[in-house]
Structure formats: C-alpha cells, structure tokens
Design a protein around this motif. Structure first.
Motif, PDB file in Angstrom:
ATOM      1  N   UNK A 170      -5.228   9.870  11.770  1.00 47.58           N
ATOM      2  CA  UNK A 170      -5.117  10.230  10.364  1.00 47.58           C
ATOM      3  C   UNK A 170      -4.531   9.069   9.572  1.00 47.58           C
ATOM      4  N   UNK A 171      -5.287   8.598   8.585  1.00 46.84           N
ATOM      5  CA  UNK A 171      -4.781   7.604   7.651  1.00 46.84           C
ATOM      6  C   UNK A 171      -4.252   8.342   6.433  1.00 46.84           C
ATOM      7  N   UNK A 172      -2.936   8.466   6.378  1.00 48.96           N
ATOM      8  CA  UNK A 172      -2.300   9.189   5.277  1.00 48.96           C
ATOM      9  C   UNK A 172      -1.830   8.189   4.231  1.00 48.96           C
TER      10      UNK A 172
ATOM     11  N   UNK B 238       5.591  14.700  -1.589  1.00 48.50           N
ATOM     12  CA  UNK B 238       6.291  15.863  -1.035  1.00 48.50           C
ATOM     13  C   UNK B 238       5.435  16.638  -0.046  1.00 48.50           C
ATOM     14  N   UNK B 239       4.334  16.042   0.355  1.00 45.94           N
ATOM     15  CA  UNK B 239       3.421  16.725   1.266  1.00 45.94           C
ATOM     16  C   UNK B 239       4.096  16.989   2.602  1.00 45.94           C
TER      17      UNK B 239
ATOM     18  N   UNK C 195     -13.123  10.431  15.018  1.00 42.36           N
ATOM     19  CA  UNK C 195     -12.112  11.398  14.573  1.00 42.36           C
ATOM     20  C   UNK C 195     -11.092  10.748  13.642  1.00 42.36           C
ATOM     21  N   UNK C 196     -11.540   9.765  12.885  1.00 44.06           N
ATOM     22  CA  UNK C 196     -10.666   9.141  11.890  1.00 44.06           C
ATOM     23  C   UNK C 196     -10.772   9.911  10.577  1.00 44.06           C
ATOM     24  N   UNK C 197      -9.620  10.316  10.039  1.00 40.45           N
ATOM     25  CA  UNK C 197      -9.576  11.143   8.837  1.00 40.45           C
ATOM     26  C   UNK C 197      -8.745  10.431   7.775  1.00 40.45           C
ATOM     27  N   UNK C 198      -9.254  10.414   6.542  1.00 38.04           N
ATOM     28  CA  UNK C 198      -8.527   9.857   5.411  1.00 38.04           C
ATOM     29  C   UNK C 198      -7.879  11.004   4.650  1.00 38.04           C
ATOM     30  N   UNK C 199      -6.564  10.894   4.447  1.00 35.08           N
ATOM     31  CA  UNK C 199      -5.817  11.994   3.848  1.00 35.08           C
ATOM     32  C   UNK C 199      -4.955  11.496   2.688  1.00 35.08           C
ATOM     33  N   UNK C 200      -5.487  11.522   1.458  1.00 34.93           N
ATOM     34  CA  UNK C 200      -4.666  11.197   0.281  1.00 34.93           C
ATOM     35  C   UNK C 200      -3.810  12.402  -0.089  1.00 34.93           C
TER      36      UNK C 200
END
Length: 260
Positions: free
Chosen positions: A165-167, A145-146, A136-141
């Motif tokens: 979540x890796x933001x 201002x997100x 359940x590891x998610x990459x979030x670029x």
C-alpha cells in the motif's frame, strides 16, 4: 412515502451547505428541515508528490478513496498530468460511500465497494475481489487523521499474497475551535430540533463542549446520530448516548435511522 412532522435535523459535516447536498435533499423530501454546520476545515497537502504517483497510475492494481476530499485532491493533481481517460477507467477504484463513489466516477473511475460502508469492510472487500490478481500494489490517498485499519488489513493479510500500500496524505483535517455562533442560530429557529448527526469522530470533542452551553440541546432532549462505528465509539467515549448509527454513509441510511 411517510412524511414526518417538520423537525430540524442538524448535520455536523464538511462539504456543501447548498441545495445540492444529497443529505439535505433527502431530509426535505421526507418532511424534515435540514441544516448543515461545517465542523471541519481542510487543507490540501503533498499534491506535488501525489501528482508524481498518479503519473504511474498504471503500475497499481487499484486506487482507494475513503472520502470525497481525497477525490478532490485527486482531481487537482490530475489537472497537472496528462493521464488519459482510458488509463483512469482501466485501473480498479474502490470507494467507501455513495458520495465518494459519485465524485470518483465524475473523474472517470469505474468504482466498486461503495456499499461496504467503512474502511474495515472495504479492505475485506478488496482482498476478496483481488484474490486472483498478481499485482497487489494499491494507491491510497487519504487525510492526516486517517485510521490505519485499511492499510493494516491489506498489509497483514496472509491468506493470499500480501498487498503493498502506497499511502499518501493529501489533505489535513482542521477541527474548528468553536461552533457556538452556529449552534446559537439554530436555537433561534421556530422549528424544533429533532436530531443532531455527527459525521466524523474528529469533531466530537468540540461538539460536546459546545452543547454544554445550550441546555435546550442536551443529549436527553434531542436524538444524537452517528455516521459509522468509529464516530459512534467516539461519542460514547464522551458519554454521549447514541440514538442510532448509520449502517452506511448515505442519505437513505440517515432517513432509515430517523424513522426507526
């Protein structure tokens, strides 16, 4: 198809102003004159860090895009890697909106979730879609201002195993100080202004400030449309009456709102 009387619809958005803009093409096909005024500028950041994360793309359950700008940053970062197309195609890719999905597909990603319309609904879609997933590891670029809605929803979800979540902030949003010159030009058009469409909450303050200089474009004489509930909420905070809010960030939703 019902053709409307020719009226001007002004889009306050980032991106291209040429004939390839899907919103401008949709407006033209329905008898409107469309004009785009970019109200935001962007600057890419942290691409070295992002490139390193993309080298480990196979470690993630999915990559999530909530804006075309994040996809552009991904394209730049992928140019510095030797990530094989098969790996890109094998990783789940969740997106908001058709424009973002199309941009991601051009890079080779197999997208889903684009019809959800906003980050909150997308996060719920990801949770339901990944119910049986072990990783359940998610990459979030994303941009500077997100909002934290997507990350908070995924991290706090307790019905199933929590997400990690890796933001990474891959671009900065810079709001223009003044768009008076651009607004003045549209007031000189012989085509009457029908609607103003705001795509981002970030640009609402400069828009409302500028409109005060142009009484012929008062909120009582033109229709104000919002793309998404967040933008709608920001407009209402500035006491701007919202004629309609697009259900999804796509051209057909815009046409539906204009024809309501």
């Amino acid at each position: 198809m019902e053709i409307q009387n020719s009226n001007l619809v002004v889009l306050f958005k980032s991106g291209t102003t040429d004939d390839n803009d899907p919103y401008l093409k949709a407006l033209e096909s329905h008898g409107y004159d469309g004009h785009c005024i970019p109200i935001l500028d962007f600057h890419f950041i942290n691409l070295d860090l992002y490139t390193q994360l993309l080298r480990k793309l196979d470690q993630y359950l999915a990559i999530v895009f909530t804006s075309p700008r994040a996809v552009q940053a991904t394209r730049l970062a992928l140019n510095s890697t030797d990530t094989p197309l098969l790996l890109i195609q094998s990783v789940k890719c969740y997106t908001v909106g058709k424009a973002t999905a199309l941009a991601a597909q051009k890079l080779g990603f197999q997208t889903s979730g684009e019809s959800t319309g906003n980050a909150e609904l997308l996060s719920q879609f990801i949770v339901e879609d990944s119910e049986q997933a072990k990783n359940r590891e998610v990459l979030f670029p994303c941009g500077n201002l997100c909002r934290d809605v997507l990350c908070e929803t995924l991290k706090a979800h307790s019905q199933y195993k929590r997400f990690s979540v890796t933001e990474v902030k891959v671009y900065e949003t810079i709001v223009k100080d003044d768009i008076s010159d651009e607004i003045f030009m549209i007031t000189q058009s012989k085509v009457p202004v029908d609607s103003l469409v705001m795509f981002s909450p970030s640009g609402v303050p400069v828009l409302t400030k500028t409109l005060k200089k142009f009484p012929q474009l008062s909120v009582n004489s033109v229709k104000i449309l919002a793309v998404g509930p967040t933008t709608e909420g920001e407009l209402k905070k500035h006491n701007v009456p919202v004629y309609a809010t697009l259900r999804r960030p796509d051209p057909q939703s815009l046409i539906d709102c204009l024809q309501k």
